[in-house]
Write an enzyme that holds these catalytic residues in place. Structure first.
Site, PDB file in Angstrom:
ATOM      1  N   GLU A   2      -8.361  12.129  12.456  1.00 28.70           N
ATOM      2  CA  GLU A   2      -7.471  11.036  12.669  1.00 28.70           C
ATOM      3  C   GLU A   2      -6.412  11.308  14.014  1.00 28.70           C
ATOM      4  O   GLU A   2      -5.636  12.493  13.774  1.00 28.70           O
ATOM      5  CB  GLU A   2      -6.731  10.593  11.631  1.00 28.70           C
ATOM      6  N   GLU A  35     -12.011  10.719  -4.557  1.00 23.53           N
ATOM      7  CA  GLU A  35     -11.983  10.581  -3.211  1.00 23.53           C
ATOM      8  C   GLU A  35     -11.098  12.028  -2.822  1.00 23.53           C
ATOM      9  O   GLU A  35     -11.536  12.530  -1.800  1.00 23.53           O
ATOM     10  CB  GLU A  35     -10.959   9.362  -2.906  1.00 23.53           C
ATOM     11  N   GLU A  70      -7.100  -2.313   2.991  1.00 17.10           N
ATOM     12  CA  GLU A  70      -6.401  -1.013   3.433  1.00 17.10           C
ATOM     13  C   GLU A  70      -6.407  -0.654   4.986  1.00 17.10           C
ATOM     14  O   GLU A  70      -5.452  -0.303   5.481  1.00 17.10           O
ATOM     15  CB  GLU A  70      -6.849   0.304   2.730  1.00 17.10           C
ATOM     16  N   LYS A 124       1.051  -1.350   0.206  1.00 19.03           N
ATOM     17  CA  LYS A 124      -0.076   0.004  -0.045  1.00 19.03           C
ATOM     18  C   LYS A 124       0.780   1.439   0.069  1.00 19.03           C
ATOM     19  O   LYS A 124       2.035   1.394   0.665  1.00 19.03           O
ATOM     20  CB  LYS A 124      -0.961  -0.018   1.166  1.00 19.03           C
TER      21      LYS A 124
END
Length: 417
Positions: A225, A404, A269, A180
């Protein structure tokens, strides 16, 4: 430098921190709780390099050891605190900073306080200025006007370049060179001469109350986050990875959330990000517990897959020590981390500055809260630069990832519209 610090609890403190923002505030607020800073008593700076966390941590410990601190409240955010923002990359030209304000207003669980921080011998010529509780009163809010709307244009990474980079990253993932990588693109704009950051911070806080609204040295935004929080030996963090846009119809919106939760691409992910964070925290903790499965976190414009992680510190360590160990997480870099960083440097070809770096605060006892600098922008002189990124895995589609990023630009666009 010796600092003289005094915190007093204010029985009749206003319950709206947003109304108290000064010009160019230092800010770390969530759901109207948190701290805001006025002015600057000290500025600690670390140059580029992998030792920037250790450098600032040591400077902070030295400053704390020499300070005189009066803090009868002893709750997170009282006493001597510094607001900080770190560059994402080791080779970034953007310095990492800790800024100690002259005054801090705080609000937590309905309790308000004011902290005065003065340099000994420089406060009105009297080193004891900060020792007098009579001088500590909640300041009168200053007024401000709305800004002119700001129009962004493509920056160093255009939409087409971003899609090309995503395609190249997928090829490398398919070839098993990495699992990733998180790629980002940027937008830039020129600020009006009379720009005031406060209207943008208020809009972000009102639109995204569950996010951490931050403003430190020109870096600002509303991050969903939490990188890490340390409080009295307890460690907590939140991992976000896996994204979908919200639906306008309630039934469609719930279907989108369910599809996100069952998506193998997004679950993979997310798993990379959670496993990376748990592995990084484990050396510091007696135990680390993560949610058994992610939950769907609703923001006004996005659904995220989210997991909360908790731990108990094994040995004495500050929140900066943990931030150094965690950064960059798989959620903002990729897996394996070192390979992902190399791919980011190659495919993006630009300096992220403090985008996706840790931003937050640290207290004299080493406790504190640090979010990841997402959903925001950076101000440098008269220029503003915003970033948005996506986690790229084998199943990623360039056009979908570009869409996105548009969703993730929405908070900062709307805050500056």
């Amino acid at each position: 430098m010796k600092l003289v610090v005094s915190t007093v609890e204010l029985a009749d403190a206003p319950q709206n921190l947003l109304a108290q923002l000064p010009e160019n505030p230092l800010t770390f607020i969530r759901e109207n709780g948190g701290i805001i800073g006025f002015g600057q008593s000290a500025r600690l700076v670390a140059a580029a390099g992998k030792n920037r966390f250790e450098d600032l941590s040591q400077q902070w410990k030295t400053l704390v050891a020499e300070a005189t601190i009066t803090d009868p409240m002893q709750i997170p955010g009282t006493g001597l605190v510094a607001f900080g923002s770190f560059a994402f990359a080791d080779n970034s030209e953007t310095p990492s900073v800790l800024i100690v304000p002259r005054m801090v207003l705080g609000l937590r669980d309905g309790r308000g306080w004011l902290t005065s921080i003065a340099v000994a011998g420089e406060a009105d010529g009297n080193s004891s200025t900060a020792d007098s509780d009579d001088e500590l009163t909640w300041p009168t809010p200053t007024s401000y006007l709305p800004n002119e709307p700001i129009a962004f244009v493509s920056g160093a990474v255009s939409a087409e370049k971003f899609k090309s980079s995503v395609a190249q990253a997928v090829e490398r993932i398919t070839a098993h060179k990495l699992e990733k990588v998180v790629l980002a693109r940027d937008l830039v704009a020129k600020l009006p001469s009379a720009f005031d950051i406060r209207p943008a911070l208020v809009r972000l806080a009102e639109s995204y109350p569950t996010c951490w609204v931050y403003s430190v040295d020109g870096t600002f935004g509303a991050s969903p986050e939490l990188l890490v929080r340390v409080s009295h030996g307890q460690v907590s963090a939140r991992v976000l990875a896996g994204t979908a846009g919200r639906g306008t119809d309630p039934g469609v919106d719930q279907a989108i959330a369910a599809a996100l939760a069952s998506s193998e691409k997004n679950k993979n992910e997310h798993a990379f990000a959670v496993n990376s964070l748990v592995a990084s925290l484990s050396p510091f903790c007696e135990r680390v517990d993560a949610d058994a499965k992610p939950f769907s976190l609703a923001l006004p414009n996005l659904w995220h897959l989210a997991s909360d992680v908790h731990g108990v510190l094994r040995a004495e360590a500050s929140v900066l020590d943990l931030a150094a160990a965690l950064h960059p997480t798989a959620a903002v870099a990729g897996t394996p981390t070192d390979t992902a960083r190399e791919v980011i440097d190659e495919l993006e070809g630009t300096d992220r500055g403090r985008y996706a770096g840790p931003v937050g605060w640290i207290g004299a006892d080493g406790d504190g809260e640090w979010a990841i600098a997402l959903r925001g922008a950076q101000i440098s002189g008269r220029q503003i630069r915003a970033f948005a990124g996506c986690g790229i895995v084998a199943a990623s589609d360039p056009a979908a990832e570009l869409a996105e990023t548009e969703l993730k630009f929405r908070p900062i666009r709307e805050a500056l519209a």
